[in-house]
Design a protein around this motif. Structure first.
Motif, PDB file in Angstrom:
ATOM      1  N   ASP A 161       0.868  -1.178   0.000  1.00 21.32           N
ATOM      2  CA  ASP A 161       0.000   0.000   0.000  1.00 21.32           C
ATOM      3  C   ASP A 161       0.910   1.235   0.000  1.00 21.32           C
ATOM      4  OD1 ASP A 161      -1.707   2.124   0.523  1.00 21.32           O
ATOM      5  OD2 ASP A 161      -2.899   1.038   2.015  1.00 21.32           O
ATOM      6  N   ARG A 162       1.300   1.652  -1.184  1.00 22.57           N
ATOM      7  CA  ARG A 162       2.323   2.697  -1.297  1.00 22.57           C
ATOM      8  C   ARG A 162       1.950   3.995  -0.569  1.00 22.57           C
ATOM      9  NH1 ARG A 162       6.528   2.679  -5.171  1.00 22.57           N
ATOM     10  NH2 ARG A 162       6.209   4.910  -5.483  1.00 22.57           N
ATOM     11  N   ARG A 200       7.342   8.421   6.526  1.00 25.95           N
ATOM     12  CA  ARG A 200       7.685   9.836   6.661  1.00 25.95           C
ATOM     13  C   ARG A 200       7.238  10.404   8.001  1.00 25.95           C
ATOM     14  NH1 ARG A 200       6.869  11.815   0.344  1.00 25.95           N
ATOM     15  NH2 ARG A 200       8.533  10.461  -0.430  1.00 25.95           N
ATOM     16  N   ALA A 201       6.114   9.924   8.509  1.00 25.89           N
ATOM     17  CA  ALA A 201       5.656  10.389   9.827  1.00 25.89           C
ATOM     18  C   ALA A 201       6.616   9.948  10.925  1.00 25.89           C
ATOM     19  CB  ALA A 201       4.251   9.861  10.111  1.00 25.89           C
ATOM     20  N   GLY A 208       8.203  -4.692  -2.778  1.00 30.02           N
ATOM     21  CA  GLY A 208       8.243  -4.209  -1.401  1.00 30.02           C
ATOM     22  C   GLY A 208       9.475  -3.366  -1.130  1.00 30.02           C
ATOM     23  N   THR A 209      10.629  -3.839  -1.613  1.00 31.28           N
ATOM     24  CA  THR A 209      11.872  -3.087  -1.429  1.00 31.28           C
ATOM     25  C   THR A 209      11.797  -1.740  -2.134  1.00 31.28           C
ATOM     26  OG1 THR A 209      13.142  -5.145  -1.248  1.00 31.28           O
ATOM     27  CG2 THR A 209      14.379  -3.144  -1.785  1.00 31.28           C
ATOM     28  N   ASP A 232      11.365   4.089  -1.998  1.00 36.70           N
ATOM     29  CA  ASP A 232      10.663   5.281  -2.485  1.00 36.70           C
ATOM     30  C   ASP A 232      10.096   6.105  -1.329  1.00 36.70           C
ATOM     31  OD1 ASP A 232      11.269   4.578  -5.057  1.00 36.70           O
ATOM     32  OD2 ASP A 232       9.248   3.895  -5.602  1.00 36.70           O
ATOM     33  N   ALA A 233       9.664   5.419  -0.271  1.00 38.17           N
ATOM     34  CA  ALA A 233       9.091   6.122   0.882  1.00 38.17           C
ATOM     35  C   ALA A 233      10.130   6.971   1.604  1.00 38.17           C
ATOM     36  CB  ALA A 233       8.466   5.123   1.852  1.00 38.17           C
ATOM     37  N   LEU A 234      11.404   6.665   1.394  1.00 36.89           N
ATOM     38  CA  LEU A 234      12.479   7.410   2.060  1.00 36.89           C
ATOM     39  C   LEU A 234      12.862   8.687   1.328  1.00 36.89           C
ATOM     40  CD1 LEU A 234      14.908   4.490   3.012  1.00 36.89           C
ATOM     41  CD2 LEU A 234      13.325   5.700   4.523  1.00 36.89           C
TER      42      LEU A 234
END
Length: 200
Positions: free
Chosen positions: A60-61, A69-70, A104-105, A110-112
């Motif tokens: 769930d991107r 990020r939070a 997943g990786t 990308d979330a970082l």
């Protein structure tokens, strides 16, 4: 980072076989642990030992990006796998596990984006896999993590309580689950590169 540095660690896969041993070690070392799991029940268990539970699916991107990020971690620890509970149910090529390692990786990395100097430490394997989707996925994971100046942990076959090999030694290379957890704690301070985590 010095060995004594207290860090914020976003732990993807915190309720897994390594996570169940590693989360207490991280907390005992004074780190703040954001413990990600897909299960609300497991989240409650993680909260009860002092972690900050994060119920989220790596696929769930939008939710994953918001959660990472939070939390704003110093280290993102990627110990996600998707394997059956029993060895006899393990497929020759696990499509689910391959998807975690590739998609997943990518989602975690990308979330970082935009968070600055977050370090990624990720699980891989120390044995040579037979050609196929899972072997390709391991290569993909390692290349992505190293390209992000991260640390790849190549674990041997895990044995000990809660693993596929509770009462017997698996083929070499292998590593006891408690040794794997302790070495992972040490690896948080390692420079970018590949570390092999095996007995001996």
């Amino acid at each position: 980072m010095e060995g004594s540095t207290v860090m914020r660690i976003y732990f993807a896969g915190a309720s897994g076989v390594i996570g169940s041993r590693l989360v207490p070690l991280l907390l005992g070392a004074g780190h703040t642990v954001g413990a990600m799991t897909r299960s609300a029940e497991k989240a409650n268990r993680l909260a009860s030992i002092g972690a900050e539970p994060i119920v989220c699916d790596v696929f769930d991107r939008p939710a994953l990006t918001s959660a990472v990020r939070a939390f704003s971690p110093d280290v993102l620890l990627h110990e996600l796998t998707d394997l059956p509970d029993d060895l006899e149910n393990l497929p020759k090529d696990s499509l689910l596990n391959a998807r975690i390692r590739v998609e997943g990786t990518r989602n975690l990395l990308d979330a970082l984006e935009g968070l600055g100097q977050t370090k990624i430490v990720a699980q891989s394997v120390a044995w040579t896999m037979r050609p196929g989707l899972e072997a390709d996925a391991v290569v993909s994971l390692e290349e992505a993590v190293l390209a992000a100046d991260g640390v790849v942990l190549r674990y041997g076959f895990l044995y000990g309580p809660g693993t596929y090999f509770e009462g017997e030694l698996p083929p070499a290379p292998h590593v006891h689950i408690d040794t794997a957890a302790a070495r992972t704690l040490e690896a948080l301070d390692a420079p970018s590169g590949i570390l092999t985590v095996v007995d001996g």
